[in-house]
Design an enzyme around this catalytic site. Structure first.
Site, PDB file in Angstrom:
ATOM      1  N   ASP A 265     -24.006  -4.791 -16.654  1.00  0.00           N
ATOM      2  CA  ASP A 265     -23.487  -4.848 -18.008  1.00  0.00           C
ATOM      3  C   ASP A 265     -22.155  -5.590 -17.918  1.00  0.00           C
ATOM      4  OD1 ASP A 265     -23.012  -4.583 -20.670  1.00  0.00           O
ATOM      5  OD2 ASP A 265     -23.250  -2.407 -20.753  1.00  0.00           O
TER       6      ASP A 265
HETATM    7  C1  BGC Z   1     -22.944  -3.845 -23.897  1.00  0.00           C
HETATM    8  C2  BGC Z   1     -24.309  -4.435 -23.600  1.00  0.00           C
HETATM    9  C3  BGC Z   1     -24.368  -5.863 -24.106  1.00  0.00           C
HETATM   10  C4  BGC Z   1     -23.253  -6.650 -23.454  1.00  0.00           C
HETATM   11  C5  BGC Z   1     -23.233  -8.103 -23.865  1.00  0.00           C
HETATM   12  C6  BGC Z   1     -21.816  -4.741 -23.438  1.00  0.00           C
HETATM   13  O1  BGC Z   1     -20.594  -4.310 -23.966  1.00  0.00           O
HETATM   14  O2  BGC Z   1     -22.840  -2.577 -23.314  1.00  0.00           O
HETATM   15  O3  BGC Z   1     -25.304  -3.653 -24.192  1.00  0.00           O
HETATM   16  O4  BGC Z   1     -25.619  -6.408 -23.855  1.00  0.00           O
HETATM   17  O5  BGC Z   1     -22.009  -6.071 -23.821  1.00  0.00           O
HETATM   18  O6  BGC Z   1     -22.804  -8.265 -25.158  1.00  0.00           O
END
Ligand code: BGC
Length: 761
Positions: A265
């Site tokens: 993530d």
């Molecule tokens: C989130 C993810 C997301 C990623 C990209 C993160 O803050 O937890 O679910 O895909 O950002 O935007």
């Protein structure tokens, strides 16, 4: 010139391409590039890896990209959120063209449809938009378990049950990927809260870890082999998930047979070397620090060439599958009109009719409706954060009613427009995408206006709205529970309308459970609309009017009160002094959350401990009724074959969701009272017509994880199989005897240093 003599991706064998990469190129392939939309506050972003700042953005507003190595024919890939629609910037600097995407209903709603075929075809439409916009991997679906109703991102996840979660995710992945684009099932794993998600250590015993928190991912991996998986931010039993070889190699790849790529993530985990060694192939969105650290680790011998190459190979395998590599055209012209209809239809399939006294619903055709509540005119169509979508429009409930030939009381509509404008004007400007939307105070309605409206209208409809989003969890007071003003308003509406013999309908426009037990008797009907996507107003009215007979059922329990959730007061974990759990932060000093309820999550707890819920898992009403009979269960070739006849015993056509629960023998080993093992949704049954529902449950699905022997095993004994309409409906039952069986000998993996003392029956 040079490129002609160099091995080219897709032409030369992959190992030759890997061998031709320099160390710097390899490391760049393992770390990504971030997003820099115009006007975005990038001050918190870490210094970027080489090349990032001079690489033009291909899809503005996408969450990230990978690096290209042009001399070897390796293009960059674009990754974009999210679970309810493609999240990209709707406008671009150099053109007047717009790039809106369809906002589909939230995952919680989709799961409540229990319709995997529908979810797969929605995924197909969704994936077509992914491809049209030139995105290679969609960062969805989210599939963490609804462990606690306050979980801030529950709306982006499916259910409290791993079978529903896994089946929904598998269907969605198959649908999206049928377009030749990738998905990323996330957040792997045990990411069940937002509070302190970057530094939270979740302590969980191996059995609930395997049976509850990993099971959904296991089902999705085995049934759909998603192109990618996104690890979570948190630690599990002392190790960041993105740094855990037990999770990413031994369980995911060795036991489940996963062949795709694993990415972090965004800024997840702390140690890039440990991440690569664990099998977390791609670090998103990539930082200069990670780049330097990996090069140094390689040069010092800490990171072995084989470890580096294994991850590089998986990145290249992803590139090889991608639409960009195949030269697919970017049309920027998705089928928005057709997909809006897909979104509308899906929303109607997942809404849940919770209450319908004296057949209040469907509404009488052409009726005059007094529409109360902010959300009636300002619908919450989805959650905030990375799951948000830039849609072209929203259909409000008043608009949906008008379009379907109902009359909406004008004076009220005007009252709410003025009120909403005034309340919104008071809000500070939103700083970034993780800022949560506040609950707007409801307008006071004078007794005289109420009396006037109750005189002229046929029905009152009150819509209760709740948003939630990434970056924080919900609160009990005024979020899970109603505000005093909302309670007061419901009471006033009830008195005014019931005094005139008119019915009151409440719509729950929420991302997850709210408290209903204390006020529901004041409503004649309650429809749970969840967060229904951009066509929400039309979809709600399709159900209210009876154009669509509701067939959704809860995929998550609505508890009677918050404290009925096991260890409710411990949520969101033990926080060090100085930080209060009410804080909406997602990064704080190390804290811990201990999953003391073990297996007893959601209905597993309520049914095993005899606690009544406001509305049970699996519950949902219809405008018709169904009868179950001719239930047969037999054991054949390692499968339990089940057949059942479902008859529509009412007056209108409808669909029924049948749930199959298994109760395991408990003489030797503890098991929840019943556990969902399969489900089936009928086709539309005309009044009086019947259908045969047939499902097969592989007996291996009845195995439990024996943490004494670290094995998946089936206990010998008598199992009760039930075909039921909810988690508390006894339904029709039959028994089968199963011999004991060792299904899979595993190892003790990801165990807590000291076992957690768990709740026992
Ligand atoms: C989130 C993810 C997301 C990623 C990209 C993160 O803050 O937890 O679910 O895909 O950002 O935007």
């Amino acid at each position: 010139m040079e490129s002609k003599s160099l091995p080219q991706l897709g032409i030369a064998p992959l190992p030759e391409v890997v061998a031709a990469l320099t160390l710097e190129e390899k490391v760049k392939l393992l770390i990504g590039m971030g997003l820099y939309p115009e006007g975005f506050d990038v001050s918190f972003l870490l210094p970027a890896p080489p090349d990032e700042n001079n690489t033009p953005e291909r899809v503005p507003g996408a969450a990230g990209r990978t690096h290209a190595v042009e001399r070897l024919g390796i293009p960059l890939l674009v990754l974009s959120d999210g679970p309810a629609g493609v999240r990209i910037s709707p406008t671009r600097k150099d053109t007047n063209q717009t790039f809106y995407a369809t906002q589909f209903p939230s995952e919680t709603l989709l799961a409540s449809s229990w319709d995997t075929e529908m979810v797969e075809s929605l995924g197909k439409a969704f994936g077509d938009e992914v491809k049209a916009f030139g995105v290679n991997v969609l960062l969805a679906p989210g599939m963490n378990i609804h462990r606690n109703p306050l979980g801030g991102r529950n709306f982006e996840y499916y259910s409290e049950d791993p079978v529903v979660t896994g089946e929904m995710a598998a269907a969605f992945v198959k649908g999206v990927e049928s377009n030749g684009v990738g998905t990323s099932i996330k957040h792997f794993a045990v990411n069940n809260q937002e509070f302190n998600r970057m530094n939270l250590d979740t302590a969980v015993n191996e059995r609930p870890l395997r049976e509850i928190y990993l099971k959904g991912f296991e089902i999705a991996v085995k049934k759909a082999q998603p192109w990618t998986i996104m690890t979570s931010y948190n630690l599990v039993n002392g190790t960041y998930t993105s740094e855990s070889p037990d999770l990413l190699t031994k369980i995911l790849r060795d036991e489940w047979g996963y062949t795709g790529l694993v990415m972090t993530d965004w800024y997840g985990g702390k140690n890039p070397v440990a991440q690569i060694q664990a099998g977390n192939d791609l670090l998103m969105p990539g930082t200069l620090e990670q780049y330097d650290r990996l090069i140094a680790a390689y040069n010092s011998g800490e990171l072995k060439p084989s470890e580096l190459d294994a991850c590089v190979t998986r990145v290249l395998e992803l590139v090889l599958k991608s639409p960009t590599f195949h030269g697919e055209p970017i049309t920027n012209a998705p089928a928005l009109k057709a997909n809006a209809q897909v979104s509308r239809k899906a929303a109607t399939e997942g809404m849940v009719l919770l209450r319908n006294e004296s057949q209040t619903l469907p509404l009488k055709a052409g009726a005059k409706v007094a529409l109360f509540g902010n959300a009636s005119y300002d619908l919450v169509v989805g959650g905030t954060g990375s799951g948000d979508v830039h849609r072209a429009y929203t259909v409000q409930i008043n608009e949906g009613l008008a379009a379907a030939g109902f009359e909406v009381v004008d004076s009220l509509a005007k009252h709410y427009t003025v009120h909403l404008d005034a309340e919104k004007a008071k809000l500070p400007e939103k700083r970034d995408i993780l800022e949560l939307a506040p609950v707007l105070p409801e307008a006071a309605i004078s007794i005289s206006l109420l009396a006037e409206v109750a005189d002229g209208a046929d029905y009152a409809i009150f819509t209760l709205g709740r948003s939630s989003g990434e970056g924080g969890d919900r609160k009990v007071e005024d979020e899970f529970e109603l505000t005093n003003v909302e309670r007061e308003l419901i009471s006033q509406i009830e008195s005014a309308f019931h005094a005139k013999g008119k019915k009151v309908v409440v719509l729950l426009n929420v991302g997850g459970p709210v408290e209903v037990a204390s006020w529901r008797d004041q409503a004649d009907a309650i429809l749970l609309t969840y967060l229904p996507g951009q066509e929400g107003g039309n979809a709600v009215v399709d159900v209210l009017s009876g154009k669509v007979n509701p067939s959704g059922k809860l995929a998550t329990t609505f508890p009677a009160k918050y404290l009925d959730i096991p260890f409710a007061e411990e949520f969101p974990g033990k926080v060090k002094p100085g930080l209060s759990p009410e804080m909406r932060g997602f990064e704080g000093p190390p804290s811990e959350n201990s999953y003391q309820e073990g297996l007893y999550v959601g209905y597993r707890y309520f049914t095993s401990f005899g606690v009544s819920a406001a509305y049970d898992f699996g519950f949902g009403l219809s405008y018709t009724t169904f009868q179950y009979n001719s239930f047969e269960v037999s054991l054949r070739d390692n499968e339990i074959e089940i057949s059942l006849r479902v008859t529509n015993a009412g007056e209108v056509a409808g669909r029924e969701v049948v749930q199959f629960y298994v109760s395991a023998p408990t003489e030797k080993v503890e098991h929840p009272a019943r556990e969902l093992k399969a489900f089936s949704k009928t086709s539309l049954l005309e009044p009086g017509s019947k259908c045969e529902v047939m499902v097969k449950i592989p007996i291996d699905d009845l195995a439990y994880f024996d943490d004494q022997t670290s094995a998946w095993a089936i206990e010998e004994g008598e199992y009760t199989i039930a075909a039921a309409s909810s988690a508390t409906d006894e339904g029709l039952t039959a028994k089968v005897r199963l011999p004991g069986k060792l299904v899979l000998q595993s190892r003790s993996l990801m165990a807590p240093a000291v076992p957690i003392e768990e709740l026992q029956r």
